[in-house]
Design an enzyme around this catalytic site. Structure first.
Site, PDB file in Angstrom:
ATOM      1  N   ALA A 386      16.066   3.254 -12.593  1.00  0.00           N
ATOM      2  CA  ALA A 386      16.214   2.197 -11.606  1.00  0.00           C
ATOM      3  C   ALA A 386      14.885   2.010 -10.919  1.00  0.00           C
ATOM      4  O   ALA A 386      13.880   2.511 -11.372  1.00  0.00           O
ATOM      5  CB  ALA A 386      17.307   2.547 -10.626  1.00  0.00           C
ATOM      6  N   ASP A 413       3.425   8.645  -6.818  1.00  0.00           N
ATOM      7  CA  ASP A 413       3.167   7.483  -5.975  1.00  0.00           C
ATOM      8  C   ASP A 413       2.094   7.889  -4.973  1.00  0.00           C
ATOM      9  O   ASP A 413       2.259   8.864  -4.238  1.00  0.00           O
ATOM     10  CB  ASP A 413       4.440   7.050  -5.246  1.00  0.00           C
ATOM     11  CG  ASP A 413       4.313   5.654  -4.633  1.00  0.00           C
ATOM     12  OD1 ASP A 413       3.260   5.382  -4.017  1.00  0.00           O
ATOM     13  OD2 ASP A 413       5.238   4.854  -4.784  1.00  0.00           O
ATOM     14  N   GLU A 418       5.722   3.617   5.059  1.00  0.00           N
ATOM     15  CA  GLU A 418       5.487   2.734   6.195  1.00  0.00           C
ATOM     16  C   GLU A 418       6.826   2.359   6.831  1.00  0.00           C
ATOM     17  O   GLU A 418       7.886   2.496   6.218  1.00  0.00           O
ATOM     18  CB  GLU A 418       4.752   1.469   5.751  1.00  0.00           C
ATOM     19  CG  GLU A 418       3.417   1.720   5.070  1.00  0.00           C
ATOM     20  CD  GLU A 418       2.353   2.240   6.019  1.00  0.00           C
ATOM     21  OE1 GLU A 418       2.550   2.098   7.254  1.00  0.00           O
ATOM     22  OE2 GLU A 418       1.342   2.786   5.552  1.00  0.00           O
ATOM     23  N   ARG A 424      14.165  -0.989   2.832  1.00  0.00           N
ATOM     24  CA  ARG A 424      14.440  -1.198   1.417  1.00  0.00           C
ATOM     25  C   ARG A 424      14.704   0.107   0.662  1.00  0.00           C
ATOM     26  O   ARG A 424      15.271   0.072  -0.409  1.00  0.00           O
ATOM     27  CB  ARG A 424      13.246  -1.914   0.746  1.00  0.00           C
ATOM     28  CG  ARG A 424      12.771  -3.132   1.456  1.00  0.00           C
ATOM     29  CD  ARG A 424      11.686  -3.867   0.671  1.00  0.00           C
ATOM     30  NE  ARG A 424      10.536  -3.060   0.352  1.00  0.00           N
ATOM     31  CZ  ARG A 424       9.522  -2.823   1.187  1.00  0.00           C
ATOM     32  NH1 ARG A 424       9.573  -3.298   2.413  1.00  0.00           N
ATOM     33  NH2 ARG A 424       8.497  -2.106   0.817  1.00  0.00           N
ATOM     34  N   LYS A 437       5.359   9.206  -0.165  1.00  0.00           N
ATOM     35  CA  LYS A 437       6.615   8.704  -0.719  1.00  0.00           C
ATOM     36  C   LYS A 437       7.181   9.643  -1.774  1.00  0.00           C
ATOM     37  O   LYS A 437       8.382   9.917  -1.810  1.00  0.00           O
ATOM     38  CB  LYS A 437       6.397   7.315  -1.329  1.00  0.00           C
ATOM     39  CG  LYS A 437       6.246   6.194  -0.331  1.00  0.00           C
ATOM     40  CD  LYS A 437       6.159   4.852  -1.042  1.00  0.00           C
ATOM     41  CE  LYS A 437       6.098   3.708  -0.047  1.00  0.00           C
ATOM     42  NZ  LYS A 437       6.030   2.391  -0.717  1.00  0.00           N
ATOM     43  N   ASP A 485       5.062  -3.262  -9.174  1.00  0.00           N
ATOM     44  CA  ASP A 485       5.146  -4.563  -8.499  1.00  0.00           C
ATOM     45  C   ASP A 485       4.053  -5.531  -8.932  1.00  0.00           C
ATOM     46  O   ASP A 485       3.817  -6.528  -8.261  1.00  0.00           O
ATOM     47  CB  ASP A 485       5.083  -4.371  -6.980  1.00  0.00           C
ATOM     48  CG  ASP A 485       3.793  -3.702  -6.527  1.00  0.00           C
ATOM     49  OD1 ASP A 485       2.946  -3.385  -7.388  1.00  0.00           O
ATOM     50  OD2 ASP A 485       3.626  -3.507  -5.306  1.00  0.00           O
ATOM     51  N   CYS A 541     -12.469 -26.356  -3.829  1.00  0.00           N
ATOM     52  CA  CYS A 541     -12.700 -27.609  -3.106  1.00  0.00           C
ATOM     53  C   CYS A 541     -11.480 -28.007  -2.278  1.00  0.00           C
ATOM     54  O   CYS A 541     -11.610 -28.591  -1.196  1.00  0.00           O
ATOM     55  CB  CYS A 541     -13.085 -28.725  -4.072  1.00  0.00           C
ATOM     56  SG  CYS A 541     -11.805 -29.124  -5.270  1.00  0.00           S
TER      57      CYS A 541
END
Length: 831
Positions: A386, A413, A418, A424, A437, A485, A541
């Site tokens: 997952a 990781d 944070e 989440r 983490k 990600d 531009c």
């Protein structure tokens, strides 16, 4: 029985019921998915449910269950611990504290009262939504009928996992209004031309695709010529990706130039039937399009010709539970809860069945935590992954890599936790902030299953760490599972896995959308076998002189932040590291008229270096004049490009600043002993106290005002400037259960999945087979030997090299399509 009643009530915090509970606390990125209006509605809701609902942020939640904790529960409920079984705690008491700590803003209640066909259901009137799990069909009917009789109707959802099969049912009343059917951002398209005809045809500027569909409604603004169109609504008929018709325009003025088409979202009404009626005439969402026969197998309560083998598998495994399947059902059901409360996204009508048919062996209960899994898979081994924390939770429940065995879960990781992660990633809590983490997640995983062997690392997986994550490291792995990600990281991991012949499970989410992909070397396509369309970049531009939408001004402000606070201070520091003092620059270099690269830029920064707060205000005032008044030049503008209008500073006494000569400035610096170093600031979107987003919001909106562009609030600016990917816990849970691989089974066992819970759509497909291209072997071998001799000198340490063979693109103008890595082993002849 499990309910979610909004007050949400969830009965039976068991398998998918617990997954539903978990979702309710993931707020920030979820806000980008649902919007403020939907978030406010949820904050006022009362539920009978669990994990996912809590993470979403409802007002109150009631969890109902009457059973005691059993050893069986350890394999299906990640909130139940071994001590709960030893002390004979009720399941609802065991999970209560874990659910409550997920979100301190949600009022969590528990209930263990009897609930059966004789129970007075009037207590349900306090809830807006009820979710049932593990409930007899007769009681489901009774509760569903009661919910439908209320005014307004109480939203009703039931979900269950029976071994290898799972199902969800929704009933939101006879008429349920959906305010936003798909949740996509409203499209705005620039107009190239509009014909004066019946029907009038609108063509998009520069052949940009409009992305609209026939029957949708649009309005116009800033049209010159056919001004009657401005502010009026029109139903469209799509003619091509670049044009559509809007009805009769023959009586209007001639179109001259300009204009923007704005999509209007039209609410729709959805009709539901009761559970009683749907059992006789079901409406099903078909998930697996690789199995057309599933349509006749989905609804087993209907008198149809049923697949006997499917019934046999179902009956043998019905008492068991696959944790990943329960996670997927929990995520999908929780998304339906959010729809029921907010009216955003299209609800499920009215059934969905997910059937995981892969293998089955006769099993014998051993009285341990894995009996629920054995009921589904026998003695065979299954690996399921997952995203992040959800993946680790599934691994723990599945008993992947147990202590005393040869297996091991390795997670890595480099990031620290944070505050924004708490919304989440349900394994983390406030006291974990600024801790790694990987190590924190590993410790939380061991709380779910102490028997799991897990190793946590802090190294990023990239070319720079190939001495750590070497070929030898990959050769010891059974499967690689990613939760990345970005595309480049996926491509790198894919190439390393394929070159080392290791299966890879990839997954990802964006808002309510999610995907899973199974990559098996020599059997399926790899991730690098296909290319996503490149991300469209804003021309320089356009950013500098011709912004047309708020995204342009936000990117301009983001670039100014980088220039003012990161890039220029870094150049300034580097200059003074090379040149020891301002006196040296003045006397030795500048007065002798020697060239000194970058000196005038540094002098300019030095001249404006603030010594006190008042100086900062003066500098900001000067920048205002420069960016929003003096920079408005006399370029030629043509529709749809917008001419800017200078902004006058609101104070009467305008501040003016004259440029000083460089030598005088340096002399002042010498006399005042000004410190010659600065501290560059790196952009950080998650710290609301640092002023970074505030600066970008103010600068972006001032520039938008110059060009008559509608401004954006701080929340939207943060998402665009910070490139925040919208996320919602329901999709994370769903994707965690839908990525799966069956070890030791053939190509037909694998499934990729794509879903969009907003619509809802769930599609399982077989992976594309690996593409095989015949190459002339002798010529290839000869060419490789020549290349190896010229490019790489073999050594005793370098035994082989990984090569990528590219193939010509299918269409002209596309990039070459890289094939999977080919490992070339050096021979003695090469040496």
């Amino acid at each position: 029985a499990a309910f979610i009643v909004c007050k949400v009530m969830v009965a039976s915090p068991y398998t998918s019921g617990v997954s539903i509970i978990k979702m309710t606390f993931k707020i920030l990125r979820q806000r980008y998915v649902l919007g403020d209006s939907a978030m406010q509605q949820m904050a006022q809701s009362h539920f009978l449910d669990a994990k996912n609902i809590v993470l979403a942020g409802v007002k109150a939640l009631t969890v109902h269950d009457t059973k005691k904790c059993e050893t069986w529960d350890l394999g299906t409920n990640f909130f139940i611990r071994e001590e709960d079984i030893l002390t004979q705690r009720s399941r609802v008491e065991a999970v209560y504290s874990h659910i409550a700590e997920l979100n301190p803003y949600v009022q969590v209640n528990i209930s263990a009262a009897s609930l059966d066909e004789n129970t007075d259901l009037s207590f349900l009137k306090q809830f807006q939504c009820v979710i049932l799990t593990d409930t007899r069909i007769s009681l489901q009917k009774k509760i569903n009928d009661f919910c439908r009789l209320q005014q307004p109707p109480i939203k009703f959802i039931s979900s269950d996992v029976y071994g290898i099969c799972a199902r969800i049912f929704c009933d939101f009343g006879d008429q349920f209004e959906v305010s936003d059917p798909n949740g996509e951002e409203v499209k705005e398209i620039f107009v190239q031309s509009i014909t004066k005809a019946n029907p009038g045809i609108v063509t998009c500027l520069e052949n940009r695709t409009h992305g609209l569909q026939s029957g949708q409604t649009v309005t116009f603004k800033e049209i010159n010529g056919m001004s009657e169109l401005n502010g009026n609504t029109h139903q469209i008929e799509v003619l091509s990706p670049y044009s559509f018709s809007i009805g009769d325009t023959s009586d209007l003025e001639d179109y001259t130039h300009g204009g923007i088409v704005c999509q209007i979202k039209t609410p729709k009404t959805v009709c539901f039937e009761s559970l009683e009626k749907q059992l006789s005439n079901p409406s099903c969402l078909i998930a697996d399009f690789s199995k057309p026969e599933v349509r006749s197998q989905n609804c087993m309560n209907v008198t149809l010709l049923v697949n006997e083998e499917l019934v046999r598998w179902l009956s043998r495994s019905a008492r068991g539970s696959l944790p990943p399947l329960a996670a997927a059902v929990g995520g999908i059901a929780s998304q339906e809860v959010l729809k029921a409360l907010t009216g955003k996204f299209s609800p499920l009508q009215q059934w969905v069945y997910i059937i995981i048919i892969f293998f089955f062996n006769i099993f014998v209960c051993r009285g341990d935590r894995y009996d629920a899994l054995r009921a589904c898979v026998g003695r065979s081994c299954v690996g399921c992954g997952a995203i992040g924390c959800e993946m680790l939770k599934n691994f723990a429940l599945l008993g992947v890599s147990l202590s005393g065995k040869s297996g091991e879960i390795i997670i890595t990781d480099p990031d620290l936790i944070e505050k924004s992660n708490l919304n989440r990633q349900f394994l983390f809590r406030p006291h974990h902030i600024q801790k790694p983490k990987s190590t924190t997640a590993a410790a939380a995983t061991l709380e779910i299953n102490p028997q799991v062997k897990i190793s946590a690392r802090l190294n990023k997986v990239c070319p720079a760490t190939e001495n750590i994550y070497s070929d030898e490291f990959y050769s010891k792995l059974d499967v690689v599972v990613t939760a990345l990600d970005n595309v480049e990281a996926r491509r790198y991991i894919d190439s390393r896995s394929v070159s080392n012949q290791r299966p890879l499970l990839d997954s990802g989410t964006m808002g309510t959308k999610g995907h899973t992909e199974v990559i098996v070397p020599n059997l399926t396509e790899s991730y690098n076998s296909h290319r996503d369309p490149p991300e469209e970049e804003i021309p320089f531009c356009t950013l500098k002189s011709f912004p047309a939408v708020i995204e342009h001004t936000i990117q301009w402000a983001r670039d100014k932040f980088e220039s003012l606070f990161t890039h220029k201070p870094s150049i300034y520091n580097k200059f003074w590291q090379t040149h020891s003092s301002a006196e040296q620059v003045l006397q030795v270099k500048m007065k002798s008229r020697e060239s000194l690269e970058g000196s005038f830029q540094v002098i300019k920064l030095l001249s404006r270096r603030p010594a006190q707060w008042e100086d900062c205000v003066l500098l900001a005032r000067f920048k205002f004049e420069k960016y929003f008044k003096r920079k408005v030049s006399s370029l030629f503008w043509q529709s749809p490009k917008r001419p800017p209008s200078p902004i006058e500073f609101e104070f009467k006494d305008e501040f003016s600043e004259e440029e000083r000569e460089a030598i005088n400035l340096l002399e002042r610096a010498i006399s005042n002993n000004i410190h010659l170093q600065t501290t560059p600031i790196l952009f950080e979107k998650d710290d609301d106290s640092n002023g970074h987003i505030d600066f970008i919001t103010a600068a972006s909106n001032l520039r938008a005002r110059m060009y008559s562009i509608e401004s954006a609030d701080r929340f939207r600016t943060k998402r665009i400037a910070g490139k925040i990917i919208p996320a919602i816990a329901t999709a994370t849970a769903a994707v965690s259960g839908l990525v799966r691989i069956v070890a030791g089974y053939g190509f037909d066992s694998f499934r990729n999945c794509f879903f969009n819970l907003a619509l809802p759509i769930i599609v399982f497909t077989k992976p594309a087979e690996v593409r095989r291209t015949q190459i002339r072997t002798n010529l290839l071998t000869f060419s490789l030997k020549l290349a190896m001799q010229k490019l790489i000198k073999p050594s005793s340490e370098k035994k082989y090299v990984d090569l990528t063979v590219s193939f010509p693109p299918e269409s002209d103008g596309d990039e070459d399509l890289p094939g999977p890595p080919v490992r070339y082993h050096f021979s003695q002849e090469d040496n």
